[in-house]
Design an enzyme around this catalytic site. Structure first.
Site, short mmCIF file in Angstrom:
data_model
loop_
_atom_site.label_atom_id
_atom_site.label_comp_id
_atom_site.label_asym_id
_atom_site.label_seq_id
_atom_site.Cartn_x
_atom_site.Cartn_y
_atom_site.Cartn_z
N ASP A 168 -33.69 11.55 17.07
CA ASP A 168 -35.05 11.00 17.04
C ASP A 168 -35.02 9.49 16.98
O ASP A 168 -34.77 8.90 15.93
CB ASP A 168 -35.81 11.56 15.84
CG ASP A 168 -37.25 11.04 15.79
OD1 ASP A 168 -37.75 10.59 16.84
OD2 ASP A 168 -37.86 11.09 14.71
N LYS A 194 -38.23 3.52 16.18
CA LYS A 194 -37.83 3.29 14.79
C LYS A 194 -37.05 1.98 14.68
O LYS A 194 -36.39 1.56 15.64
CB LYS A 194 -36.92 4.43 14.30
CG LYS A 194 -37.56 5.79 14.17
CD LYS A 194 -36.51 6.81 13.72
CE LYS A 194 -37.10 8.20 13.63
NZ LYS A 194 -38.02 8.35 12.50
N ARG A 204 -43.74 17.80 14.60
CA ARG A 204 -44.87 18.73 14.43
C ARG A 204 -45.35 19.28 15.77
O ARG A 204 -45.96 20.35 15.82
CB ARG A 204 -46.00 18.03 13.68
CG ARG A 204 -46.63 16.87 14.41
CD ARG A 204 -47.45 15.99 13.47
NE ARG A 204 -46.59 15.27 12.55
CZ ARG A 204 -47.06 14.46 11.59
NH1 ARG A 204 -48.37 14.30 11.43
NH2 ARG A 204 -46.22 13.82 10.79
#
Length: 494
Positions: free
Chosen positions: A265, A272, A346
């Site tokens: 991720d 990030k 999600r």
């Protein structure tokens, strides 16, 4: 993936005379009070050294703090590992921690092959804890190297009067499942990506009663799994959805497990910071937990039907990556306004939950390294539990306690669902700064029919240990939630 090879472990009634190492407990308060040694060992020690093991251990700095270990010279070249057990009566938790710490200490010794573990194990639950702690504690991820080091084959003897051999075998199955999950979490993302992760899941259950189906990018596109295709759209590694099915003939209940399997991720276009990205290979720990637990449940022969979804994708930025404000169509037709590409887990879980709800389950449990908000709330050793049912939450928390894992229920409700209102889609995937873990849980609940019991485990706090090893917990992937999931399945047999 490095193969998981468990050391030999047997039950014995007394400490073998020729054990290279004997593990013994140290109890007390601030000062060492007692070492629970077999009488013959203790007397022989005093004859040779002129003092008790307690005095020698104390001189060497031994403390009764749970999990603290001290190596003490023994008889005829035999060594003692004295491990702290605290001042209270032994519990499965303290015994598991002590066994893990001692096992790790032994695994780092040279010229050691046979180990006698003489910790409190004269009750079934204590024996189970000793076996699990011993097997989990000796694990360390083997680095990827051109010259792998030879790891000596260890042989453990657990001293116990409990005669039920099935306890040891069951503990071995559960510990092995947790070690598999750890190994997957620790693998570098260039080696474990959706295709190879799906292949590893297939290999794990090959030859068992678990059936497996893997949906590739073509299947996911035609099937309408918009969460997977959006999240995986920025990567050259296409997404996968792994479906496992274990269906004993007279199952008492049907449990559906759904796991987040983001093999790396980056945050996508909402990139990030670099320092936050280095451990993001662990973002598939939820899928690792549900797949490994399913294998264990089948090996244990639990009388519960289990259907499991491992939702796998890699989240990278590129000209084909999904964007904030995109409207995505999740499996089943629900549309979602994407608010942040770093809230990708999600979305794949939504696909898995919507599909899992079609399987007519009695209970759905999803597991995910979902939010940093859960880490802010709970620290680094406790995972969060969400459910809109008090009964379901109590079942999950009870299972975690029985498994020796730390869990805490966090709130959700109309207030957390309100943040999901969208003007351009059926709902938004998140929003607002406060209560992020609860908002994420409310989003997931939207994809499960209200009449189906559901729980969400946010394991972000406890899935990857960046600190030092502690008890049965190593550095790196922890395999958290595997034991809890097995206990949830066990509870549904009643």
């Amino acid at each position: 993936m490095n193969p998981i090879t468990l050391p030999e472990l047997v039950r014995v009634k007394t400490v073998p005379a020729k054990a290279d190492v004997v593990v013994v407990p140290l109890t007390g308060d601030s000062e060492p009070a007692a070492v629970d040694l077999p009488t013959s060992v203790g007397r022989g020690y005093e004859r040779k050294f002129g003092q008790s093991v307690v005095d020698m251990a104390k001189a060497l700095g031994a403390k009764p703090k749970p999990g603290a270990t001290t190596v003490v010279p023994g008889l005829n070249g035999q060594r003692l590992v004295v491990v702290g057990m605290g001042a209270d009566e032994p519990t499965p938790k303290t015994v598991r921690k002590a066994a893990g710490a001692a096992s790790r200490a032994v695994a780092g010794m040279k010229d050691v092959r046979t180990i006698a573990v003489a910790l409190p194990a004269d009750e079934p639950e204590l024996l189970r804890a000793v076996v699990e702690g011993t097997l989990l504690g000796q694990y360390a991820y083997a680095p990827v190297t051109a010259e792998p080091a030879d790891k000596p084959a260890l042989e453990f003897s657990v001293v116990s009067t409990v005669a039920d051999k099935s306890i040891i075998e069951q503990a071995r199955v559960v510990a092995e499942a947790q070690l598999v999950a750890r190994e997957w979490v620790n693998l570098p993302p260039n080696l474990l990506y959706p295709e190879t992760f799906a292949g590893a899941a297939e290999d794990l259950v090959k030859g068992t009663k678990v059936k497996v189906q893997v949906l590739d990018e073509g299947d996911l596109t035609s099937g309408g799994f918009g969460g997977h295709m959006a999240v995986g759209g920025g990567s050259a590694q296409d997404p996968r959805l792994v479906r496992l099915s274990y269906a004993p003939a007279r199952a008492k209940a049907h449990l559906v497990l759904v796991g987040k399997g983001i093999t790396f991720d980056s945050g996508g276009l909402n990139l990030k910071p670099g320092e936050s990205m280095s451990t993001m290979r662990c973002d598939m720990a939820g899928a690792a937990a549900v797949i490994a637990a399913t294998h264990a449940i089948a090996q244990l022969g639990l009388n519960v039907q289990v259907t499991t979804y491992g939702c796998m994708a890699e989240n990278l930025p590129s000209d084909t990556a999904f964007r904030p404000s995109d409207v995505l169509t999740i499996y089943g037709g629900t549309t979602v306004e994407n608010y942040n590409t770093d809230a990708e887990g999600r979305l794949v879980l939504a696909d898995g939950l919507a599909r899992g709800a079609e399987d007519n389950p009695d209970l759905i449990v999803d597991v995910a390294t979902l939010t940093g908000a859960a880490m802010v709330a709970l620290g680094t050793e406790i995972f969060g539990v969400f459910s809109d049912s008090d009964e379901v939450a109590e079942r999950v928390l009870g299972a975690a306690e029985a498994a020796g894992e730390e869990a805490w229920r966090l709130p959700m409700g109309e207030w957390s669902a309100k943040a999901l209102e969208s003007k351009v889609a059926d709902l938004k995937s998140g929003g607002g700064r406060w209560g992020g873990a609860s908002i994420a849980a409310s989003f997931l609940r939207s994809f499960v029919d209200e009449e189906i019991d559901w729980a969400h485990l946010d394991i972000a706090p406890a899935s990857f240990n960046e600190g030092s090893a502690d008890g049965e917990t190593p550095v790196g992937g922890t395999g958290v939630a595997v034991r809890t999931l097995v206990e949830i399945a066990r509870s549904l047999q009643a």
